[in-house]
Design a protein around this motif. Structure first.
Motif, PDB file in Angstrom:
ATOM      1  N   THR A 154       0.785  -1.137  -0.145  1.00 24.58           N
ATOM      2  CA  THR A 154      -0.136   0.210   0.014  1.00 24.58           C
ATOM      3  C   THR A 154       0.867   1.268  -0.060  1.00 24.58           C
ATOM      4  O   THR A 154       1.928   1.100   0.107  1.00 24.58           O
ATOM      5  N   ALA A 155       0.194   2.377  -0.017  1.00 21.70           N
ATOM      6  CA  ALA A 155       0.984   3.743   0.009  1.00 21.70           C
ATOM      7  C   ALA A 155       1.974   3.806   0.822  1.00 21.70           C
ATOM      8  O   ALA A 155       3.329   4.310   0.766  1.00 21.70           O
ATOM      9  N   GLY A 156       1.879   3.308   2.206  1.00 19.86           N
ATOM     10  CA  GLY A 156       2.658   3.660   3.220  1.00 19.86           C
ATOM     11  C   GLY A 156       3.915   2.642   3.286  1.00 19.86           C
ATOM     12  O   GLY A 156       3.509   1.432   3.126  1.00 19.86           O
ATOM     13  N   MET A 157       5.081   3.065   3.502  1.00 23.48           N
ATOM     14  CA  MET A 157       6.204   1.744   3.244  1.00 23.48           C
ATOM     15  C   MET A 157       5.910   0.858   4.260  1.00 23.48           C
ATOM     16  O   MET A 157       6.005   1.167   5.525  1.00 23.48           O
ATOM     17  N   ASP A 158       6.078  -0.357   3.895  1.00 25.38           N
ATOM     18  CA  ASP A 158       6.046  -1.579   5.010  1.00 25.38           C
ATOM     19  C   ASP A 158       4.662  -1.518   5.854  1.00 25.38           C
ATOM     20  O   ASP A 158       4.787  -1.741   7.016  1.00 25.38           O
ATOM     21  N   GLU A 159       3.411  -0.765   5.186  1.00 23.68           N
ATOM     22  CA  GLU A 159       2.384  -0.787   6.151  1.00 23.68           C
ATOM     23  C   GLU A 159       1.171  -1.586   5.503  1.00 23.68           C
ATOM     24  O   GLU A 159       0.095  -1.570   6.322  1.00 23.68           O
ATOM     25  N   GLY A 160       1.356  -2.369   4.353  1.00 25.89           N
ATOM     26  CA  GLY A 160       0.178  -2.885   3.844  1.00 25.89           C
ATOM     27  C   GLY A 160      -0.175  -4.046   4.711  1.00 25.89           C
ATOM     28  O   GLY A 160       0.376  -4.742   5.619  1.00 25.89           O
ATOM     29  N   PRO A 161      -1.671  -4.570   4.399  1.00 27.31           N
ATOM     30  CA  PRO A 161      -2.015  -5.748   5.079  1.00 27.31           C
ATOM     31  C   PRO A 161      -1.268  -6.998   5.215  1.00 27.31           C
ATOM     32  O   PRO A 161      -0.691  -7.285   3.844  1.00 27.31           O
ATOM     33  N   ILE A 162      -1.085  -7.588   6.198  1.00 23.43           N
ATOM     34  CA  ILE A 162      -0.335  -8.690   6.425  1.00 23.43           C
ATOM     35  C   ILE A 162      -0.969 -10.248   5.839  1.00 23.43           C
ATOM     36  O   ILE A 162      -2.147 -10.236   5.972  1.00 23.43           O
ATOM     37  N   ILE A 163      -0.063 -10.733   4.943  1.00 24.30           N
ATOM     38  CA  ILE A 163      -0.531 -11.952   4.468  1.00 24.30           C
ATOM     39  C   ILE A 163      -0.018 -13.259   5.034  1.00 24.30           C
ATOM     40  O   ILE A 163      -0.987 -14.253   5.431  1.00 24.30           O
ATOM     41  N   THR A 164       1.248 -13.472   5.387  1.00 24.59           N
ATOM     42  CA  THR A 164       1.878 -14.411   6.173  1.00 24.59           C
ATOM     43  C   THR A 164       3.135 -13.807   7.014  1.00 24.59           C
ATOM     44  O   THR A 164       3.663 -12.865   6.480  1.00 24.59           O
ATOM     45  N   GLN A 165       3.334 -14.579   8.111  1.00 26.64           N
ATOM     46  CA  GLN A 165       4.513 -14.177   9.008  1.00 26.64           C
ATOM     47  C   GLN A 165       5.149 -15.361   9.415  1.00 26.64           C
ATOM     48  O   GLN A 165       4.381 -16.483   9.648  1.00 26.64           O
ATOM     49  N   THR A 166       6.300 -15.405   9.584  1.00 26.21           N
ATOM     50  CA  THR A 166       6.947 -16.476  10.143  1.00 26.21           C
ATOM     51  C   THR A 166       7.980 -15.890  11.431  1.00 26.21           C
ATOM     52  O   THR A 166       8.780 -14.909  11.190  1.00 26.21           O
ATOM     53  N   ALA A 167       7.992 -16.457  12.741  1.00 28.74           N
ATOM     54  CA  ALA A 167       8.614 -15.945  13.698  1.00 28.74           C
ATOM     55  C   ALA A 167       9.835 -16.779  13.793  1.00 28.74           C
ATOM     56  O   ALA A 167       9.684 -18.081  13.864  1.00 28.74           O
ATOM     57  N   ILE A 168      11.004 -16.124  14.527  1.00 29.92           N
ATOM     58  CA  ILE A 168      12.053 -16.846  15.063  1.00 29.92           C
ATOM     59  C   ILE A 168      12.498 -16.655  16.220  1.00 29.92           C
ATOM     60  O   ILE A 168      12.104 -15.428  16.510  1.00 29.92           O
ATOM     61  N   SER A 169      13.267 -17.258  16.862  1.00 31.87           N
ATOM     62  CA  SER A 169      13.975 -16.756  18.579  1.00 31.87           C
ATOM     63  C   SER A 169      15.153 -15.974  18.160  1.00 31.87           C
ATOM     64  O   SER A 169      16.023 -16.356  17.135  1.00 31.87           O
ATOM     65  N   VAL A 170      15.370 -14.900  18.819  1.00 32.04           N
ATOM     66  CA  VAL A 170      16.649 -14.437  18.820  1.00 32.04           C
ATOM     67  C   VAL A 170      17.444 -15.161  19.988  1.00 32.04           C
ATOM     68  O   VAL A 170      16.943 -15.147  21.277  1.00 32.04           O
ATOM     69  N   ASN A 171      18.604 -15.562  19.621  1.00 33.32           N
ATOM     70  CA  ASN A 171      19.506 -16.472  20.757  1.00 33.32           C
ATOM     71  C   ASN A 171      20.510 -15.576  21.160  1.00 33.32           C
ATOM     72  O   ASN A 171      21.085 -14.531  20.644  1.00 33.32           O
ATOM     73  N   ILE A 172      20.973 -16.076  22.289  1.00 26.82           N
ATOM     74  CA  ILE A 172      22.071 -15.194  22.962  1.00 26.82           C
ATOM     75  C   ILE A 172      23.378 -15.412  21.887  1.00 26.82           C
ATOM     76  O   ILE A 172      23.522 -16.307  21.403  1.00 26.82           O
ATOM     77  N   GLY A 173      24.137 -14.404  21.691  1.00 27.27           N
ATOM     78  CA  GLY A 173      25.132 -14.193  21.086  1.00 27.27           C
ATOM     79  C   GLY A 173      24.719 -13.972  19.512  1.00 27.27           C
ATOM     80  O   GLY A 173      25.787 -13.542  18.636  1.00 27.27           O
ATOM     81  N   ASP A 174      23.692 -13.630  18.933  1.00 27.65           N
ATOM     82  CA  ASP A 174      23.245 -13.387  17.708  1.00 27.65           C
ATOM     83  C   ASP A 174      23.606 -12.069  17.240  1.00 27.65           C
ATOM     84  O   ASP A 174      23.489 -11.130  18.144  1.00 27.65           O
ATOM     85  N   THR A 175      24.162 -11.810  16.217  1.00 30.96           N
ATOM     86  CA  THR A 175      24.332 -10.763  15.460  1.00 30.96           C
ATOM     87  C   THR A 175      23.720 -10.175  14.471  1.00 30.96           C
ATOM     88  O   THR A 175      22.714 -11.357  13.856  1.00 30.96           O
ATOM     89  N   PRO A 176      23.669  -9.193  13.814  1.00 32.03           N
ATOM     90  CA  PRO A 176      22.771  -8.945  12.646  1.00 32.03           C
ATOM     91  C   PRO A 176      22.821  -9.923  11.574  1.00 32.03           C
ATOM     92  O   PRO A 176      22.041 -10.260  10.945  1.00 32.03           O
ATOM     93  N   ASP A 177      24.452 -10.344  11.207  1.00 35.66           N
ATOM     94  CA  ASP A 177      24.467 -11.249  10.282  1.00 35.66           C
ATOM     95  C   ASP A 177      23.916 -12.629  10.611  1.00 35.66           C
ATOM     96  O   ASP A 177      23.314 -13.265   9.720  1.00 35.66           O
ATOM     97  N   THR A 178      23.901 -13.214  11.892  1.00 38.51           N
ATOM     98  CA  THR A 178      23.367 -14.547  11.983  1.00 38.51           C
ATOM     99  C   THR A 178      21.794 -14.391  11.792  1.00 38.51           C
ATOM    100  O   THR A 178      21.042 -15.248  11.289  1.00 38.51           O
ATOM    101  N   LEU A 179      21.348 -13.287  12.402  1.00 41.93           N
ATOM    102  CA  LEU A 179      19.771 -12.915  12.419  1.00 41.93           C
ATOM    103  C   LEU A 179      19.309 -13.023  10.988  1.00 41.93           C
ATOM    104  O   LEU A 179      18.258 -13.567  10.536  1.00 41.93           O
ATOM    105  N   ALA A 180      20.160 -12.076  10.348  1.00 42.20           N
ATOM    106  CA  ALA A 180      19.716 -12.120   8.678  1.00 42.20           C
ATOM    107  C   ALA A 180      19.602 -13.428   8.049  1.00 42.20           C
ATOM    108  O   ALA A 180      18.695 -13.766   7.303  1.00 42.20           O
ATOM    109  N   GLU A 181      20.557 -14.410   8.259  1.00 42.19           N
ATOM    110  CA  GLU A 181      20.763 -15.552   7.799  1.00 42.19           C
ATOM    111  C   GLU A 181      19.459 -16.647   8.160  1.00 42.19           C
ATOM    112  O   GLU A 181      18.982 -17.080   7.122  1.00 42.19           O
ATOM    113  N   ARG A 182      19.336 -16.551   9.248  1.00 43.31           N
ATOM    114  CA  ARG A 182      18.168 -17.175   9.803  1.00 43.31           C
ATOM    115  C   ARG A 182      16.639 -16.822   9.489  1.00 43.31           C
ATOM    116  O   ARG A 182      15.881 -17.361   9.275  1.00 43.31           O
TER     117      ARG A 182
END
Ligand code: GAR
Length: 201
Positions: free
Chosen positions: A141-169
């Protein structure tokens, strides 16, 4: 089958996941074109290797955003596109282009929206001290990253995670999440209505 075009800017791993999924005879969408806004987007070669028409329409070749978007629109119509999937397409899209594809354009974002819009989502998640993270596929929709949600998947943030390890998972769950979202939309089981996603069986 719905005719799907994928817009990319780079590597295109989500694009590859959609191409692979669409090879299944019972998948409700076929990938008819891949368009990149950068001539060197690596995903273009992957698409071509799969026999899919793939071409660059570099935004730098155009004097303005409307002119670039007009060229993209023409390419989409030439391929008789029903649905547009943004997959790592790093351009802000004008309201005119958004409304032309309302309810027919999907995007994947590397966070659990409405949290952490914009760029550097993995850094944002760590900064906020979140212990969960994930990805979202939504209607554009017109607002960036604001449109109605279709699907989502959650993951855990683990101890020691970095931006790179999170990006990969997160990326590894993005692929299956996008495949599910496109199947829902292409089969008519998820429809955008009055700014919301309506699910039907
Ligand atoms: C993916 O993580 C996607 O969620 C993100 O860019 C990456 C593209 O990877 N998209 C955005 O940040 C949109 N603002 P890919 O080219 O391998 O699919």
């Amino acid at each position: 089958k719905k005719r799907v075009a994928i817009l990319i800017s780079g590597r295109g791993s989500n694009m590859s996941a959609l191409i692979e999924a669409a090879k299944a005879p019972d998948y409700p969408a076929e990938i008819v074109a891949v368009i990149a806004n950068k001539a060197d987007a690596a995903g273009l070669d992957v698409a071509r290797a799969n026999g899919i028409p793939a071409f660059a329409i570099p935004h730098r070749d155009f004097a303005s955003k409307p002119e670039h978007e007009n060229a993209v629109s023409q390419a989409l119509h030439a391929e008789k596109t029903d649905i547009v999937c943004l997959a790592g397409y790093m351009r802000i899209i004008s309201p005119e282009f958004v409304s032309a594809w309302e309810g027919k354009m999907l995007n994947i974002h590397p966070s659990l929206l409405p949290l952490f819009k914009g760029l550097h989502t993995h850094e944002q998640v760590l900064e906020a001290g979140m212990r969960v993270h994930g990805c979202t596929v939504h209607f554009v929709t017109a607002g960036m990253d604001e449109g109605p949600i279709i699907t989502q998947t959650a993951i855990s943030v683990n101890i020691g995670d970095t931006p790179d390890t999170l990006a990969e998972r997160v990326l590894s769950v993005e692929h299956e999440t996008y495949v599910r979202a496109l199947a829902l939309v292409a089969s008519g089981k998820a429809v955008m209505k009055n700014g919301r996603t309506v699910f039907r069986d």
